[in-house]
Write a protein that holds these residues in place. Structure first.
Motif, PDB file in Angstrom:
ATOM      1  N   PRO A 176       0.820  -1.214   0.000  1.00 28.43           N
ATOM      2  CA  PRO A 176       0.000   0.000   0.000  1.00 28.43           C
ATOM      3  C   PRO A 176       0.855   1.264   0.000  1.00 28.43           C
ATOM      4  O   PRO A 176       1.926   1.320   0.629  1.00 28.43           O
ATOM      5  N   PHE A 177       0.355   2.266  -0.699  1.00 28.40           N
ATOM      6  CA  PHE A 177       1.056   3.544  -0.803  1.00 28.40           C
ATOM      7  C   PHE A 177       1.349   4.110   0.588  1.00 28.40           C
ATOM      8  O   PHE A 177       2.435   4.642   0.849  1.00 28.40           O
ATOM      9  N   ARG A 178       0.385   4.014   1.491  1.00 27.43           N
ATOM     10  CA  ARG A 178       0.565   4.574   2.832  1.00 27.43           C
ATOM     11  C   ARG A 178       1.750   3.926   3.540  1.00 27.43           C
ATOM     12  O   ARG A 178       2.531   4.595   4.233  1.00 27.43           O
ATOM     13  N   ARG A 179       1.912   2.631   3.360  1.00 30.56           N
ATOM     14  CA  ARG A 179       3.020   1.944   4.024  1.00 30.56           C
ATOM     15  C   ARG A 179       4.361   2.393   3.454  1.00 30.56           C
ATOM     16  O   ARG A 179       5.364   2.460   4.164  1.00 30.56           O
ATOM     17  N   VAL A 180       4.381   2.688   2.159  1.00 29.45           N
ATOM     18  CA  VAL A 180       5.608   3.214   1.561  1.00 29.45           C
ATOM     19  C   VAL A 180       5.974   4.542   2.205  1.00 29.45           C
ATOM     20  O   VAL A 180       7.130   4.777   2.590  1.00 29.45           O
ATOM     21  N   LEU A 181       4.990   5.446   2.342  1.00 30.67           N
ATOM     22  CA  LEU A 181       5.260   6.743   2.956  1.00 30.67           C
ATOM     23  C   LEU A 181       5.681   6.587   4.417  1.00 30.67           C
ATOM     24  O   LEU A 181       6.555   7.324   4.901  1.00 30.67           O
ATOM     25  N   LEU A 196      -1.249  15.981 -10.030  1.00 33.24           N
ATOM     26  CA  LEU A 196      -0.871  16.973  -9.026  1.00 33.24           C
ATOM     27  C   LEU A 196      -1.045  16.423  -7.615  1.00 33.24           C
ATOM     28  O   LEU A 196      -0.222  16.672  -6.726  1.00 33.24           O
ATOM     29  N   ALA A 197      -2.125  15.656  -7.413  1.00 32.05           N
ATOM     30  CA  ALA A 197      -2.356  15.068  -6.090  1.00 32.05           C
ATOM     31  C   ALA A 197      -1.305  14.023  -5.746  1.00 32.05           C
ATOM     32  O   ALA A 197      -0.868  13.910  -4.596  1.00 32.05           O
ATOM     33  N   LEU A 198      -0.877  13.245  -6.744  1.00 33.37           N
ATOM     34  CA  LEU A 198       0.165  12.252  -6.498  1.00 33.37           C
ATOM     35  C   LEU A 198       1.474  12.932  -6.143  1.00 33.37           C
ATOM     36  O   LEU A 198       2.198  12.502  -5.230  1.00 33.37           O
ATOM     37  N   ASP A 199       1.792  14.018  -6.839  1.00 40.95           N
ATOM     38  CA  ASP A 199       3.010  14.763  -6.530  1.00 40.95           C
ATOM     39  C   ASP A 199       2.957  15.323  -5.115  1.00 40.95           C
ATOM     40  O   ASP A 199       3.945  15.276  -4.372  1.00 40.95           O
ATOM     41  N   ALA A 200       1.789  15.839  -4.726  1.00 42.32           N
ATOM     42  CA  ALA A 200       1.652  16.371  -3.371  1.00 42.32           C
ATOM     43  C   ALA A 200       1.817  15.272  -2.323  1.00 42.32           C
ATOM     44  O   ALA A 200       2.447  15.479  -1.277  1.00 42.32           O
ATOM     45  N   ALA A 201       1.266  14.087  -2.610  1.00 36.29           N
ATOM     46  CA  ALA A 201       1.391  12.977  -1.663  1.00 36.29           C
ATOM     47  C   ALA A 201       2.846  12.553  -1.502  1.00 36.29           C
ATOM     48  O   ALA A 201       3.312  12.273  -0.388  1.00 36.29           O
ATOM     49  N   LEU A 202       3.585  12.507  -2.597  1.00 36.99           N
ATOM     50  CA  LEU A 202       4.991  12.112  -2.522  1.00 36.99           C
ATOM     51  C   LEU A 202       5.841  13.189  -1.872  1.00 36.99           C
ATOM     52  O   LEU A 202       6.788  12.890  -1.140  1.00 36.99           O
ATOM     53  N   ARG A 203       5.491  14.454  -2.124  1.00 38.38           N
ATOM     54  CA  ARG A 203       6.300  15.557  -1.597  1.00 38.38           C
ATOM     55  C   ARG A 203       6.008  15.815  -0.120  1.00 38.38           C
ATOM     56  O   ARG A 203       6.914  15.850   0.712  1.00 38.38           O
ATOM     57  N   GLU A 204       4.735  16.004   0.202  1.00 40.20           N
ATOM     58  CA  GLU A 204       4.380  16.380   1.568  1.00 40.20           C
ATOM     59  C   GLU A 204       4.232  15.176   2.491  1.00 40.20           C
ATOM     60  O   GLU A 204       4.410  15.286   3.700  1.00 40.20           O
ATOM     61  N   GLY A 205       3.898  14.021   1.905  1.00 38.96           N
ATOM     62  CA  GLY A 205       3.714  12.845   2.737  1.00 38.96           C
ATOM     63  C   GLY A 205       4.981  12.403   3.437  1.00 38.96           C
ATOM     64  O   GLY A 205       4.936  11.778   4.498  1.00 38.96           O
ATOM     65  N   VAL A 206       6.138  12.719   2.837  1.00 37.18           N
ATOM     66  CA  VAL A 206       7.419  12.384   3.460  1.00 37.18           C
ATOM     67  C   VAL A 206       7.654  13.247   4.695  1.00 37.18           C
ATOM     68  O   VAL A 206       8.155  12.783   5.725  1.00 37.18           O
ATOM     69  N   LEU A 219       5.239  15.308   6.359  1.00 36.38           N
ATOM     70  CA  LEU A 219       4.106  15.546   7.254  1.00 36.38           C
ATOM     71  C   LEU A 219       3.338  14.249   7.492  1.00 36.38           C
ATOM     72  O   LEU A 219       2.341  13.970   6.824  1.00 36.38           O
ATOM     73  N   PRO A 220       3.765  13.454   8.449  1.00 34.32           N
ATOM     74  CA  PRO A 220       3.107  12.155   8.685  1.00 34.32           C
ATOM     75  C   PRO A 220       1.613  12.268   8.976  1.00 34.32           C
ATOM     76  O   PRO A 220       0.837  11.405   8.570  1.00 34.32           O
ATOM     77  N   LEU A 221       1.192  13.337   9.659  1.00 36.32           N
ATOM     78  CA  LEU A 221      -0.208  13.459  10.040  1.00 36.32           C
ATOM     79  C   LEU A 221      -1.112  13.751   8.840  1.00 36.32           C
ATOM     80  O   LEU A 221      -2.333  13.569   8.927  1.00 36.32           O
ATOM     81  N   ARG A 222      -0.552  14.193   7.738  1.00 35.90           N
ATOM     82  CA  ARG A 222      -1.361  14.544   6.572  1.00 35.90           C
ATOM     83  C   ARG A 222      -1.404  13.421   5.529  1.00 35.90           C
ATOM     84  O   ARG A 222      -2.041  13.558   4.490  1.00 35.90           O
ATOM     85  N   ARG A 223      -0.711  12.334   5.797  1.00 35.53           N
ATOM     86  CA  ARG A 223      -0.607  11.281   4.788  1.00 35.53           C
ATOM     87  C   ARG A 223      -1.969  10.725   4.391  1.00 35.53           C
ATOM     88  O   ARG A 223      -2.242  10.515   3.203  1.00 35.53           O
ATOM     89  N   GLY A 224      -2.824  10.478   5.349  1.00 39.33           N
ATOM     90  CA  GLY A 224      -4.133   9.933   5.035  1.00 39.33           C
ATOM     91  C   GLY A 224      -4.938  10.853   4.137  1.00 39.33           C
ATOM     92  O   GLY A 224      -5.540  10.417   3.149  1.00 39.33           O
ATOM     93  N   ALA A 225      -4.951  12.150   4.443  1.00 36.69           N
ATOM     94  CA  ALA A 225      -5.712  13.112   3.643  1.00 36.69           C
ATOM     95  C   ALA A 225      -5.124  13.250   2.241  1.00 36.69           C
ATOM     96  O   ALA A 225      -5.865  13.361   1.253  1.00 36.69           O
TER      97      ALA A 225
END
Length: 415
Positions: free
Chosen positions: A324-329, A364-374, A376-382
């Motif tokens: 899962p993507f979340r586990r990668v992050l 754009l959303a995928l880029d944001a997930a890869l950029r900010e998800g690294v 900001l752990p609390l924002r990964r789900g959103a």
């Protein structure tokens, strides 16, 4: 066996040729090559012991099975080339009619680049058993010569897959340059503007000269640029891709190109003058085209899916597992995971301007997930929820468009 261009490479590296490849299995969260899946940047590397501190360590790096297997003394050069080869496969799968994989990969041996080297920087070999091998000189940065090597190897492997081993197999020089140009302009839209700038406003090279352009002749930029426009033009003239696919097969099979052109594109011209007018019209149409190249909806979907899917080593040697993507992050603190995320972000940066409007928001959303998800752990789900919603919206729009187009075609056929 003999090299296709008739010359043998001057240097050999027994450390590469005789190295025993063994896979270093990395358990999650460490990454390895994805096997049948996606994520071309996940590499599996052969490990070898060092006999001296300054001795280079040979590595073996594999892309997806049935694509490329690369051996080198310089690990960074091997990794760069395998990434480029997967990129080429993705960009050229449509124009060159590439399958998902061949029955055997293209075997590549990388020689270190030496300043002032006089021999050709690459050689492609078709062996009697149908194996296609490539020897290329390169460094950590992939040069245009390396891209040409990859494209030539793909053309000859495609020819072997279609016709078997034959002396008639051919990788036309214009098609080699066209493949590189297509790859570069699809990867970076700014290169299309550069191609337009260097293409003359006057008449292009004659079609006969371009199709008959042979290795060993001069390679002026005007011919290189015209090759890309010719590839675009012949694909656009092909009804549902059939004419182009047939013409490509005939070229790779060694048929005379002008005769193959007449057979595959009937009704376009009746004599040499009309043939040149047909070609020049297409040339100037694409040279003056103002719109930037945009991927079709299905191409956009496939490219994004590849960048969003992660496959890791499973619990056994024969198993891979989609993670899962979340586990990668959540494991992005691992250096290898973080490096892979950075590589994908770089690909996304190039891809987003070319995405079909249906999938632009998802990109754009995928880029944001890869950029900010690294960070900001609390924002990964959103972030992941936003990407998934934009992905679903794009898929629904694509399906609605296809349904409407299919209905229009049925009505047209019923008239």
């Amino acid at each position: 066996m003999a090299w296709v261009d008739g010359r043998h490479p001057r240097r050999r590296h027994p450390e590469i040729d005789n190295a025993v490849r063994r896979v270093v299995r990395w358990r999650f969260p460490r990454l390895r090559q994805v096997g049948r899946g996606w994520a071309s940047g996940f590499l599996f590397v052969a490990g070898f012991g060092l006999s001296a501190a300054d001795r280079p360590v040979p590595v073996s790096v594999q892309a997806k099975p049935g694509r490329f297997e690369i051996s080198a003394l310089d690990a960074s050069a091997a990794h760069a080339l395998v990434s480029a080869s997967e990129e080429a496969w993705r960009m050229l799968a449509g124009p060159l009619g590439l399958p998902d994989a061949f029955s055997s990969p293209i075997f590549v041996r990388v020689s270190p680049w030496t300043e002032g080297e006089v021999e050709d920087p690459f050689h492609v070999l078709v062996e009697p058993g149908g194996i296609v091998s490539l020897r290329v000189m390169t460094g950590p940065a992939v040069s245009r010569a390396s891209r040409r090597a990859v494209v030539r190897a793909l053309l000859l492997r495609r020819a072997v897959a279609r016709f078997g081993v034959s002396e008639r197999l051919n990788a036309p020089l214009w098609l080699e340059h066209a493949g590189v140009g297509w790859w570069e302009t699809q990867l970076d839209a700014a290169r299309l503007d550069g191609l337009k700038y260097e293409s003359p406003a006057a008449a292009p090279p004659a079609l006969e000269a371009l199709l008959g352009w042979a290795p060993g002749e001069e390679e002026p930029r005007v011919m290189v640029a015209a090759s890309v426009w010719l590839l675009m033009f012949l694909q656009s003239e092909s009804g549902r891709g059939k004419e182009w696919a047939s013409f490509l097969d005939r070229l790779l099979g060694g048929e005379e190109p002008l005769g193959a052109l007449v057979a595959c594109y009937p009704g376009r011209f009746v004599d040499v003058a009309e043939r040149e007018l047909w070609w020049q019209t297409g040339y100037h149409h694409f040279r003056l085209m103002r719109s930037l190249p945009t991927l079709e909806a299905d191409e956009s979907r496939r490219n994004l899916a590849e960048l969003a899917r992660f496959v890791f080593a499973g619990p056994t040697e024969a198993m891979d597992a989609v993670v899962p993507f979340r586990r990668v992050l959540d494991n992005s603190h691992e250096p290898l995971v973080l490096a892979e995320i950075g590589r994908r972000r770089l690909q996304l940066e190039r891809l987003i301007p070319r995405l079909h409007p249906f999938y632009r928001n998802a990109g754009l959303a995928l880029d944001a997930a890869l950029r900010e998800g690294v960070k900001l752990p609390l924002r990964r789900g959103a972030l992941l929820a936003a990407f998934e919603q934009d992905w679903r919206d794009g898929a629904e729009l694509e399906e609605s468009m296809n349904t409407a187009l299919d209905g229009a075609r049925r009505r047209e056929d019923g008239k």
